[in-house]
Design a protein around this motif. Structure first.
Motif, PDB file in Angstrom:
ATOM      1  N   ARG A 208     -14.890 -68.742-111.557  1.00 30.08           N
ATOM      2  CA  ARG A 208     -14.034 -69.035-110.398  1.00 30.08           C
ATOM      3  C   ARG A 208     -14.707 -68.399-109.183  1.00 30.08           C
ATOM      4  NH1 ARG A 208     -12.413 -71.479-114.062  1.00 30.08           N
ATOM      5  NH2 ARG A 208     -10.304 -71.587-114.931  1.00 30.08           N
ATOM      6  N   TYR A 209     -14.821 -69.169-108.114  1.00 26.57           N
ATOM      7  CA  TYR A 209     -15.498 -68.690-106.913  1.00 26.57           C
ATOM      8  C   TYR A 209     -14.713 -69.127-105.680  1.00 26.57           C
ATOM      9  CZ  TYR A 209     -19.452 -69.517-110.196  1.00 26.57           C
ATOM     10  OH  TYR A 209     -20.270 -69.588-111.281  1.00 26.57           O
ATOM     11  N   ILE A 210     -14.778 -68.308-104.616  1.00 20.61           N
ATOM     12  CA  ILE A 210     -14.370 -68.763-103.283  1.00 20.61           C
ATOM     13  C   ILE A 210     -15.646 -68.689-102.447  1.00 20.61           C
ATOM     14  CG2 ILE A 210     -12.904 -68.381-101.259  1.00 20.61           C
ATOM     15  CD1 ILE A 210     -11.200 -68.791-103.766  1.00 20.61           C
ATOM     16  N   LEU A 211     -16.047 -69.824-101.891  1.00 15.37           N
ATOM     17  CA  LEU A 211     -17.321 -69.866-101.166  1.00 15.37           C
ATOM     18  C   LEU A 211     -17.126 -70.376 -99.744  1.00 15.37           C
ATOM     19  CD1 LEU A 211     -19.554 -71.384-103.990  1.00 15.37           C
ATOM     20  CD2 LEU A 211     -19.472 -68.989-103.243  1.00 15.37           C
ATOM     21  N   GLN A 212     -18.001 -69.925 -98.858  1.00 16.48           N
ATOM     22  CA  GLN A 212     -18.001 -70.409 -97.475  1.00 16.48           C
ATOM     23  C   GLN A 212     -18.865 -71.674 -97.388  1.00 16.48           C
ATOM     24  OE1 GLN A 212     -16.197 -69.210 -94.979  1.00 16.48           O
ATOM     25  NE2 GLN A 212     -15.313 -67.606 -96.287  1.00 16.48           N
ATOM     26  N   PRO A 213     -18.563 -72.567 -96.443  1.00 19.12           N
ATOM     27  CA  PRO A 213     -19.254 -73.864 -96.397  1.00 19.12           C
ATOM     28  C   PRO A 213     -20.763 -73.755 -96.107  1.00 19.12           C
ATOM     29  CG  PRO A 213     -17.830 -73.575 -94.481  1.00 19.12           C
ATOM     30  CD  PRO A 213     -17.502 -72.457 -95.426  1.00 19.12           C
ATOM     31  N   GLU A 214     -21.203 -72.603 -95.601  1.00 16.71           N
ATOM     32  CA  GLU A 214     -22.655 -72.440 -95.346  1.00 16.71           C
ATOM     33  C   GLU A 214     -23.474 -72.573 -96.637  1.00 16.71           C
ATOM     34  OE1 GLU A 214     -20.325 -70.433 -93.993  1.00 16.71           O
ATOM     35  OE2 GLU A 214     -20.520 -71.123 -91.909  1.00 16.71           O
ATOM     36  N   ILE A 215     -22.821 -72.455 -97.800  1.00 13.33           N
ATOM     37  CA  ILE A 215     -23.542 -72.626 -99.071  1.00 13.33           C
ATOM     38  C   ILE A 215     -24.171 -74.022 -99.148  1.00 13.33           C
ATOM     39  CG2 ILE A 215     -21.571 -73.490-100.444  1.00 13.33           C
ATOM     40  CD1 ILE A 215     -24.024 -70.974-101.863  1.00 13.33           C
ATOM     41  N   PHE A 216     -23.534 -75.017 -98.499  1.00 12.32           N
ATOM     42  CA  PHE A 216     -24.051 -76.390 -98.585  1.00 12.32           C
ATOM     43  C   PHE A 216     -25.423 -76.529 -97.943  1.00 12.32           C
ATOM     44  CE2 PHE A 216     -19.352 -77.425 -98.706  1.00 12.32           C
ATOM     45  CZ  PHE A 216     -19.330 -77.725-100.052  1.00 12.32           C
ATOM     46  N   GLU A 217     -25.613 -75.836 -96.775  1.00 10.86           N
ATOM     47  CA  GLU A 217     -26.926 -75.911 -96.107  1.00 10.86           C
ATOM     48  C   GLU A 217     -27.997 -75.334 -97.022  1.00 10.86           C
ATOM     49  OE1 GLU A 217     -26.384 -73.569 -92.551  1.00 10.86           O
ATOM     50  OE2 GLU A 217     -24.469 -74.618 -92.216  1.00 10.86           O
ATOM     51  N   ILE A 218     -27.641 -74.282 -97.738  1.00 11.42           N
ATOM     52  CA  ILE A 218     -28.619 -73.640 -98.632  1.00 11.42           C
ATOM     53  C   ILE A 218     -28.922 -74.549 -99.815  1.00 11.42           C
ATOM     54  CG2 ILE A 218     -28.946 -71.679-100.203  1.00 11.42           C
ATOM     55  CD1 ILE A 218     -27.280 -70.035 -98.142  1.00 11.42           C
ATOM     56  N   LEU A 219     -27.872 -75.129-100.402  1.00 12.67           N
ATOM     57  CA  LEU A 219     -28.072 -75.974-101.590  1.00 12.67           C
ATOM     58  C   LEU A 219     -28.862 -77.237-101.249  1.00 12.67           C
ATOM     59  CD1 LEU A 219     -24.531 -75.643-103.244  1.00 12.67           C
ATOM     60  CD2 LEU A 219     -26.678 -74.636-104.062  1.00 12.67           C
ATOM     61  N   GLU A 220     -28.741 -77.672 -99.996  1.00 13.06           N
ATOM     62  CA  GLU A 220     -29.427 -78.887 -99.534  1.00 13.06           C
ATOM     63  C   GLU A 220     -30.936 -78.854 -99.825  1.00 13.06           C
ATOM     64  OE1 GLU A 220     -27.785 -80.934 -96.667  1.00 13.06           O
ATOM     65  OE2 GLU A 220     -29.449 -82.347 -96.794  1.00 13.06           O
ATOM     66  N   THR A 221     -31.539 -77.665 -99.639  1.00 14.29           N
ATOM     67  CA  THR A 221     -32.997 -77.561 -99.808  1.00 14.29           C
ATOM     68  C   THR A 221     -33.368 -76.664-100.979  1.00 14.29           C
ATOM     69  OG1 THR A 221     -32.947 -75.747 -98.234  1.00 14.29           O
ATOM     70  CG2 THR A 221     -33.520 -77.923 -97.360  1.00 14.29           C
ATOM     71  N   GLN A 222     -32.376 -76.382-101.794  1.00 17.25           N
ATOM     72  CA  GLN A 222     -32.574 -75.458-102.919  1.00 17.25           C
ATOM     73  C   GLN A 222     -33.563 -76.016-103.954  1.00 17.25           C
ATOM     74  OE1 GLN A 222     -30.250 -72.710-103.576  1.00 17.25           O
ATOM     75  NE2 GLN A 222     -31.452 -72.231-105.357  1.00 17.25           N
ATOM     76  N   GLU A 223     -34.550 -75.182-104.315  1.00 15.58           N
ATOM     77  CA  GLU A 223     -35.505 -75.567-105.359  1.00 15.58           C
ATOM     78  C   GLU A 223     -34.811 -75.498-106.727  1.00 15.58           C
ATOM     79  OE1 GLU A 223     -39.017 -75.932-104.900  1.00 15.58           O
ATOM     80  OE2 GLU A 223     -38.625 -75.940-102.740  1.00 15.58           O
ATOM     81  N   ARG A 224     -35.374 -76.187-107.701  1.00 14.56           N
ATOM     82  CA  ARG A 224     -34.876 -76.050-109.074  1.00 14.56           C
ATOM     83  C   ARG A 224     -35.160 -74.639-109.568  1.00 14.56           C
ATOM     84  NH1 ARG A 224     -34.721 -81.279-112.199  1.00 14.56           N
ATOM     85  NH2 ARG A 224     -34.792 -82.890-110.621  1.00 14.56           N
ATOM     86  N   GLY A 225     -34.226 -74.081-110.326  1.00 13.67           N
ATOM     87  CA  GLY A 225     -34.416 -72.721-110.864  1.00 13.67           C
ATOM     88  C   GLY A 225     -34.452 -72.741-112.381  1.00 13.67           C
ATOM     89  N   ALA A 226     -33.748 -71.767-112.997  1.00 11.45           N
ATOM     90  CA  ALA A 226     -33.743 -71.634-114.459  1.00 11.45           C
ATOM     91  C   ALA A 226     -33.361 -72.965-115.111  1.00 11.45           C
ATOM     92  CB  ALA A 226     -32.739 -70.554-114.863  1.00 11.45           C
ATOM     93  N   GLY A 227     -34.062 -73.313-116.197  1.00 10.62           N
ATOM     94  CA  GLY A 227     -33.758 -74.533-116.936  1.00 10.62           C
ATOM     95  C   GLY A 227     -34.084 -75.804-116.167  1.00 10.62           C
ATOM     96  N   GLY A 228     -34.856 -75.678-115.055  1.00 11.97           N
ATOM     97  CA  GLY A 228     -35.204 -76.850-114.250  1.00 11.97           C
ATOM     98  C   GLY A 228     -34.007 -77.389-113.467  1.00 11.97           C
ATOM     99  N   GLU A 229     -32.908 -76.598-113.366  1.00 19.36           N
ATOM    100  CA  GLU A 229     -31.693 -77.078-112.704  1.00 19.36           C
ATOM    101  C   GLU A 229     -31.498 -76.413-111.339  1.00 19.36           C
ATOM    102  OE1 GLU A 229     -28.260 -76.672-115.227  1.00 19.36           O
ATOM    103  OE2 GLU A 229     -28.934 -78.318-116.494  1.00 19.36           O
ATOM    104  N   ILE A 230     -30.819 -77.116-110.450  1.00 19.84           N
ATOM    105  CA  ILE A 230     -30.468 -76.536-109.155  1.00 19.84           C
ATOM    106  C   ILE A 230     -29.261 -75.629-109.393  1.00 19.84           C
ATOM    107  CG2 ILE A 230     -29.740 -77.049-106.788  1.00 19.84           C
ATOM    108  CD1 ILE A 230     -31.320 -79.714-107.117  1.00 19.84           C
ATOM    109  N   GLN A 231     -29.512 -74.334-109.313  1.00 19.78           N
ATOM    110  CA  GLN A 231     -28.518 -73.348-109.757  1.00 19.78           C
ATOM    111  C   GLN A 231     -27.636 -72.884-108.603  1.00 19.78           C
ATOM    112  OE1 GLN A 231     -28.024 -72.430-112.827  1.00 19.78           O
ATOM    113  NE2 GLN A 231     -29.890 -72.991-113.933  1.00 19.78           N
ATOM    114  N   LEU A 232     -26.332 -72.802-108.869  1.00 17.84           N
ATOM    115  CA  LEU A 232     -25.409 -72.268-107.858  1.00 17.84           C
ATOM    116  C   LEU A 232     -25.710 -70.784-107.599  1.00 17.84           C
ATOM    117  CD1 LEU A 232     -22.927 -72.724-106.054  1.00 17.84           C
ATOM    118  CD2 LEU A 232     -21.489 -72.091-107.989  1.00 17.84           C
ATOM    119  N   THR A 233     -26.056 -70.071-108.674  1.00 15.64           N
ATOM    120  CA  THR A 233     -26.341 -68.621-108.524  1.00 15.64           C
ATOM    121  C   THR A 233     -27.471 -68.402-107.533  1.00 15.64           C
ATOM    122  OG1 THR A 233     -26.282 -68.820-110.922  1.00 15.64           O
ATOM    123  CG2 THR A 233     -26.231 -66.614-110.031  1.00 15.64           C
ATOM    124  N   ASP A 234     -28.521 -69.213-107.583  1.00 16.14           N
ATOM    125  CA  ASP A 234     -29.633 -69.054-106.638  1.00 16.14           C
ATOM    126  C   ASP A 234     -29.137 -69.266-105.204  1.00 16.14           C
ATOM    127  OD1 ASP A 234     -31.285 -68.670-108.793  1.00 16.14           O
ATOM    128  OD2 ASP A 234     -32.121 -70.700-108.795  1.00 16.14           O
TER     129      ASP A 234
END
Ligand code: UTP
Length: 289
Positions: A208-234
């Protein structure tokens, strides 16, 4: 205080490989715990936290989720004709008010971070909740409501955590804290599946998370991480450089329904917690033991 948390993202587009073949033709979050699909409990939890709009991130073959949250006139009419109003009410209590749910296709399961990013246009510029619907939380005050309380106190971002069983930290996402005083503490970092003995705390990120919308800008260009997946934790790790994060150790118990034994435990625990079923459930379980 910032804006209120009104919307929740429920990503259900994963493949559910750990509960196959059960999840082959039934989306895993529609598997039953006692007599209701897992998602029914999660939606109830969201409502108890004041959530007004739910955004499902679904994959191919999951249209049954949309159908579950729709009316089913044939059955409803048959129940009404037979006077079975209790069943009818039970059936209807999961239904949203018109317009309270959105369904977005994640066209490929590229990871949880990507799934959350798919919700950006519906969420817009406001804080929002993420609920991992595999994680069923039994709590006196709904787990997400506890997270919203923490957000209203501290603002920023909130991550719900809980102690992991001794020696199992290497299986989870673990948080690092700036000192530990009570249940709500400032986070300084997080690490996905730390090597045994290197974990910064025994608290794992529990869904369960409460996140601010700025996370979207980060996820937009997020590289693949562990398991070749785009990770929320990153993505959260990057956002933490700019915004506050707090970890909330919530009061309650989590059942991981994405796992065979977790699903079994959830069925037993929720049956034992039901006043109408507890006695019969206890007898049946004892007879098996
Ligand atoms: P998991 O990795 O635990 O779920 O993702 P999974 O992939 O469905 O299950 P297994 O490991 O193969 O058994 C955590 C949550 O994120 C969602 C999943 O549906 C689950 O609720 N998810 C994950 C997505 O919606 N999209 C993705 O690309 C990945």
């Amino acid at each position: 205080m910032g804006k209120r948390v009104r919307k929740a993202v429920l990503p259900v587009a994963g493949l559910g490989t750990r509960v196959l073949p059960g999840a082959k033709t039934t989306p895993k979050n529609l598997l039953n715990v006692v007599d209701r699909p897992i998602l029914s409990y999660i939606v109830e939890e969201a409502r108890a936290a004041g959530i007004e709009h739910i955004v499902f991130i679904v994959g191919r073959g999951q249209a049954a989720i949309e159908d579950y949250f729709d009316a089913i006139p044939e059955i409803e009419q048959a129940l009404a004709a037979k006077g079975k109003t209790d069943i009818l009410e039970d059936l209807r209590r999961d239904l949203p008010e018109p317009g309270q749910m959105s369904f977005i296709r994640q066209m490929a399961p590229l990871g949880l971070g990507h799934a959350v990013w798919c919700a950006r246009h519906v969420i817009g510029d406001e804080p929002f909740a993420v609920m991992l619907p595999d994680m069923l939380m039994m709590a006196k005050r709904a787990a997400l409501a506890q997270a919203v309380d923490a957000y209203e106190q501290k603002g920023g971002n909130v991550v719900v955590v809980e102690p992991c069983p001794p020696g199992e930290a290497h299986k989870y996402g673990i948080v690092a804290l700036d000192g530990q005083d009570g249940r709500l503490n400032r986070m300084t970092g997080m690490v996905e599946k730390p090597a045994p003995g290197t974990e910064p705390s025994n608290l794992f990120i529990s869904g369960r998370y409460i996140l601010q919308p700025e996370i979207f800008e980060i996820l937009e260009t997020q590289e693949r991480g562990a398991g070749g997946e785009i990770q929320l934790t990153d993505g959260m790790f990057h956002l933490m450089k700019k915004q506050d994060f707090h970890a909330l150790e919530y009061e309650g118990t989590t059942y991981d329904c994405g796992d065979k034994i977790g699903l079994l435990r959830a069925n037993v625990a929720f049956a034992l917690a039901r006043p109408d079923l507890a006695d019969a459930a206890r007898k049946a379980i004892n007879a098996l033991l």
